[in-house]
Scaffold this active site. Structure first.
Site, PDB file in Angstrom:
ATOM      1  N   LEU A 273      -6.295   5.017   8.816  1.00 36.54           N
ATOM      2  CA  LEU A 273      -7.136   6.146   8.402  1.00 36.54           C
ATOM      3  C   LEU A 273      -7.466   7.036   9.602  1.00 36.54           C
ATOM      4  O   LEU A 273      -7.626   8.252   9.454  1.00 36.54           O
ATOM      5  CB  LEU A 273      -8.415   5.631   7.739  1.00 36.54           C
ATOM      6  CG  LEU A 273      -8.250   4.790   6.480  1.00 36.54           C
ATOM      7  CD1 LEU A 273      -9.610   4.375   5.935  1.00 36.54           C
ATOM      8  CD2 LEU A 273      -7.449   5.536   5.426  1.00 36.54           C
ATOM      9  N   GLU A 274      -7.551   6.443  10.781  1.00 37.42           N
ATOM     10  CA  GLU A 274      -7.828   7.207  11.992  1.00 37.42           C
ATOM     11  C   GLU A 274      -6.752   8.271  12.232  1.00 37.42           C
ATOM     12  O   GLU A 274      -7.042   9.392  12.644  1.00 37.42           O
ATOM     13  CB  GLU A 274      -7.901   6.278  13.211  1.00 37.42           C
ATOM     14  CG  GLU A 274      -9.066   5.323  13.197  1.00 37.42           C
ATOM     15  CD  GLU A 274      -8.780   4.002  12.489  1.00 37.42           C
ATOM     16  OE1 GLU A 274      -7.950   3.958  11.541  1.00 37.42           O
ATOM     17  OE2 GLU A 274      -9.415   3.005  12.871  1.00 37.42           O
TER      18      GLU A 274
ATOM     19  N   TYR B 148     -12.983  27.680   2.005  1.00 37.79           N
ATOM     20  CA  TYR B 148     -12.971  26.248   1.686  1.00 37.79           C
ATOM     21  C   TYR B 148     -11.751  25.855   0.875  1.00 37.79           C
ATOM     22  O   TYR B 148     -11.363  24.689   0.852  1.00 37.79           O
ATOM     23  CB  TYR B 148     -14.271  25.777   1.036  1.00 37.79           C
ATOM     24  CG  TYR B 148     -14.765  26.572  -0.150  1.00 37.79           C
ATOM     25  CD1 TYR B 148     -14.220  26.408  -1.403  1.00 37.79           C
ATOM     26  CD2 TYR B 148     -15.820  27.476   0.001  1.00 37.79           C
ATOM     27  CE1 TYR B 148     -14.695  27.126  -2.485  1.00 37.79           C
ATOM     28  CE2 TYR B 148     -16.295  28.193  -1.070  1.00 37.79           C
ATOM     29  CZ  TYR B 148     -15.719  28.021  -2.322  1.00 37.79           C
ATOM     30  OH  TYR B 148     -16.197  28.735  -3.384  1.00 37.79           O
TER      31      TYR B 148
ATOM     32  N   LYS C  91     -11.100   4.727   1.834  1.00 40.76           N
ATOM     33  CA  LYS C  91     -10.202   4.057   0.895  1.00 40.76           C
ATOM     34  C   LYS C  91     -11.072   3.320  -0.109  1.00 40.76           C
ATOM     35  O   LYS C  91     -11.874   2.454   0.252  1.00 40.76           O
ATOM     36  CB  LYS C  91      -9.283   3.076   1.622  1.00 40.76           C
ATOM     37  CG  LYS C  91      -8.290   2.373   0.698  1.00 40.76           C
ATOM     38  CD  LYS C  91      -7.439   1.370   1.444  1.00 40.76           C
ATOM     39  CE  LYS C  91      -6.408   2.076   2.271  1.00 40.76           C
ATOM     40  NZ  LYS C  91      -5.375   1.137   2.780  1.00 40.76           N
TER      41      LYS C  91
ATOM     42  N   GLU D 226       0.830  -1.210   0.000  1.00 35.10           N
ATOM     43  CA  GLU D 226       0.000   0.000   0.000  1.00 35.10           C
ATOM     44  C   GLU D 226       0.865   1.261   0.000  1.00 35.10           C
ATOM     45  O   GLU D 226       0.510   2.269  -0.591  1.00 35.10           O
ATOM     46  CB  GLU D 226      -0.940   0.000   1.202  1.00 35.10           C
ATOM     47  CG  GLU D 226      -2.015  -1.065   1.111  1.00 35.10           C
ATOM     48  CD  GLU D 226      -2.853  -1.137   2.361  1.00 35.10           C
ATOM     49  OE1 GLU D 226      -4.076  -0.920   2.252  1.00 35.10           O
ATOM     50  OE2 GLU D 226      -2.292  -1.413   3.439  1.00 35.10           O
TER      51      GLU D 226
END
Length: 118
Positions: free
Chosen positions: A71-72, A53, A98, A21
């Site tokens: 991801l956390e 933004y 993902k 990955e």
């Protein structure tokens, strides 16, 4: 309190626990919403009175470029940076997804949603 949302920010990144990955990478979608008092901006029509933004998107892009196993971890970095750089923001919710994760099954995406208040 008002909300600004950025939906489906598409980013190619290299997160994950597997070595592959980090070498191959994959597609990610990030959704983020921030809450702030936007009453002044509604009256003045001035960019400096609101949450830009473009700035939020830049934070997401920069934090997604830093490799993480989880991801956390990415989600928390995004939240922390928003709070550090945009003082008007009172609350952040971010979802990092993902797309087509390598988990040995037909799964469209996996995602983590995190929220925090100042």
């Amino acid at each position: 309190m008002s909300t600004i949302r950025l939906k489906n920010i598409k980013i190619y990144a290299f997160h994950g626990c597997m070595i592959e990955e980090g070498q191959i990478g994959s597609d990610y979608l990030v959704n983020i919403s921030v809450k702030a008092n936007l009453n002044k901006a509604a009256e003045t029509d001035e960019l400096h009175d609101t949450v830009d933004y473009v700035h939020i998107q830049k934070i997401v892009k920069n934090e997604m470029a830093i490799r993480s196993k989880l991801l956390e971890h990415v989600g928390q970095r995004i939240i922390s940076t928003v709070f550090q750089e945009i003082r008007m923001v009172d609350e952040v919710t971010v979802t990092v997804s993902k797309v087509n994760p390598p988990i040995g099954g037909d799964v469209a995406e996996v995602s983590v949603t995190m929220s925090a208040k100042r």
